[in-house]
Write a protein that holds these residues in place. Structure first.
Motif, PDB file in Angstrom:
ATOM      1  N   VAL A   3       0.811  -1.218   0.000  1.00 50.76           N
ATOM      2  CA  VAL A   3       0.000   0.000   0.000  1.00 50.76           C
ATOM      3  C   VAL A   3       0.845   1.269   0.000  1.00 50.76           C
ATOM      4  O   VAL A   3       0.326   2.363  -0.195  1.00 50.76           O
ATOM      5  CB  VAL A   3      -0.965   0.043   1.213  1.00 50.76           C
ATOM      6  N   HIS A   4       2.145   1.107   0.213  1.00 51.18           N
ATOM      7  CA  HIS A   4       3.045   2.246   0.343  1.00 51.18           C
ATOM      8  C   HIS A   4       4.453   1.686   0.206  1.00 51.18           C
ATOM      9  O   HIS A   4       4.666   0.497   0.457  1.00 51.18           O
ATOM     10  CB  HIS A   4       2.835   2.872   1.735  1.00 51.18           C
ATOM     11  N   ARG A   5       5.404   2.503  -0.148  1.00 49.12           N
ATOM     12  CA  ARG A   5       6.773   1.970  -0.278  1.00 49.12           C
ATOM     13  C   ARG A   5       7.283   1.418   1.045  1.00 49.12           C
ATOM     14  O   ARG A   5       8.191   0.593   1.070  1.00 49.12           O
ATOM     15  CB  ARG A   5       7.717   3.027  -0.830  1.00 49.12           C
ATOM     16  N   SER A   6       6.671   1.835   2.164  1.00 51.47           N
ATOM     17  CA  SER A   6       7.111   1.384   3.482  1.00 51.47           C
ATOM     18  C   SER A   6       6.185   0.374   4.143  1.00 51.47           C
ATOM     19  O   SER A   6       6.447  -0.035   5.271  1.00 51.47           O
ATOM     20  CB  SER A   6       7.251   2.589   4.416  1.00 51.47           C
ATOM     21  N   TYR A   7       5.075  -0.005   3.488  1.00 54.63           N
ATOM     22  CA  TYR A   7       4.105  -0.898   4.131  1.00 54.63           C
ATOM     23  C   TYR A   7       3.559  -1.969   3.188  1.00 54.63           C
ATOM     24  O   TYR A   7       3.222  -1.686   2.040  1.00 54.63           O
ATOM     25  CB  TYR A   7       2.898  -0.111   4.660  1.00 54.63           C
ATOM     26  N   LEU A   8       3.429  -3.161   3.726  1.00 56.33           N
ATOM     27  CA  LEU A   8       2.790  -4.292   3.069  1.00 56.33           C
ATOM     28  C   LEU A   8       1.735  -4.790   4.055  1.00 56.33           C
ATOM     29  O   LEU A   8       2.063  -5.079   5.206  1.00 56.33           O
ATOM     30  CB  LEU A   8       3.834  -5.385   2.814  1.00 56.33           C
ATOM     31  N   VAL A   9       0.464  -4.831   3.638  1.00 56.28           N
ATOM     32  CA  VAL A   9      -0.598  -5.194   4.583  1.00 56.28           C
ATOM     33  C   VAL A   9      -1.276  -6.501   4.198  1.00 56.28           C
ATOM     34  O   VAL A   9      -1.340  -6.882   3.036  1.00 56.28           O
ATOM     35  CB  VAL A   9      -1.680  -4.095   4.712  1.00 56.28           C
TER      36      VAL A   9
END
Length: 104
Positions: free
Chosen positions: A54-60
């Motif tokens: 969902v973001h370069r810093s997050y995987l959900v």
């Protein structure tokens, strides 16, 4: 995951989300956070299916998404279905595909 010199296996279904952490990744597992030596890119390759970047810093883990809250900048914030109601930022770039994946 390494813990006390032992290698512990983590069930992907127990991961609420993963975040980037200085060359490592931090996994949110229920009430616990653990550091793993995998990058988010590597985790994304290993955790296919119901996981979404969902973001370069997050995987959900999409199974833990409780709410989508609009951000004033046109992005979204996810409220996760864990005890802390963790909040995860979604970039504008990924918001449309996330909505499609969630069917909203």
């Amino acid at each position: 995951m390494q813990k006390d010199g032992r290698t512990m296996l983590v069930d992907g279904d127990s991961i609420v989300y993963a975040s980037a952490a200085r060359g490592y990744s931090s996994l949110k597992l229920g009430d616990e956070r653990v550091l793993v030596s995998f990058s988010l890119n590597e985790l994304e390759r290993r955790l296919q299916g119901h996981f979404f970047r969902v973001h370069r810093s997050y995987l959900v883990n999409l199974r833990y998404v409780r709410e989508l809250v609009p951000d004033f900048r046109g992005a979204l914030v996810l409220v996760m279905n864990d005890r802390q109601r963790s909040r995860v930022e979604v970039s504008r770039r990924h918001a449309r595909e996330l909505r499609r994946r969630l069917g909203v």
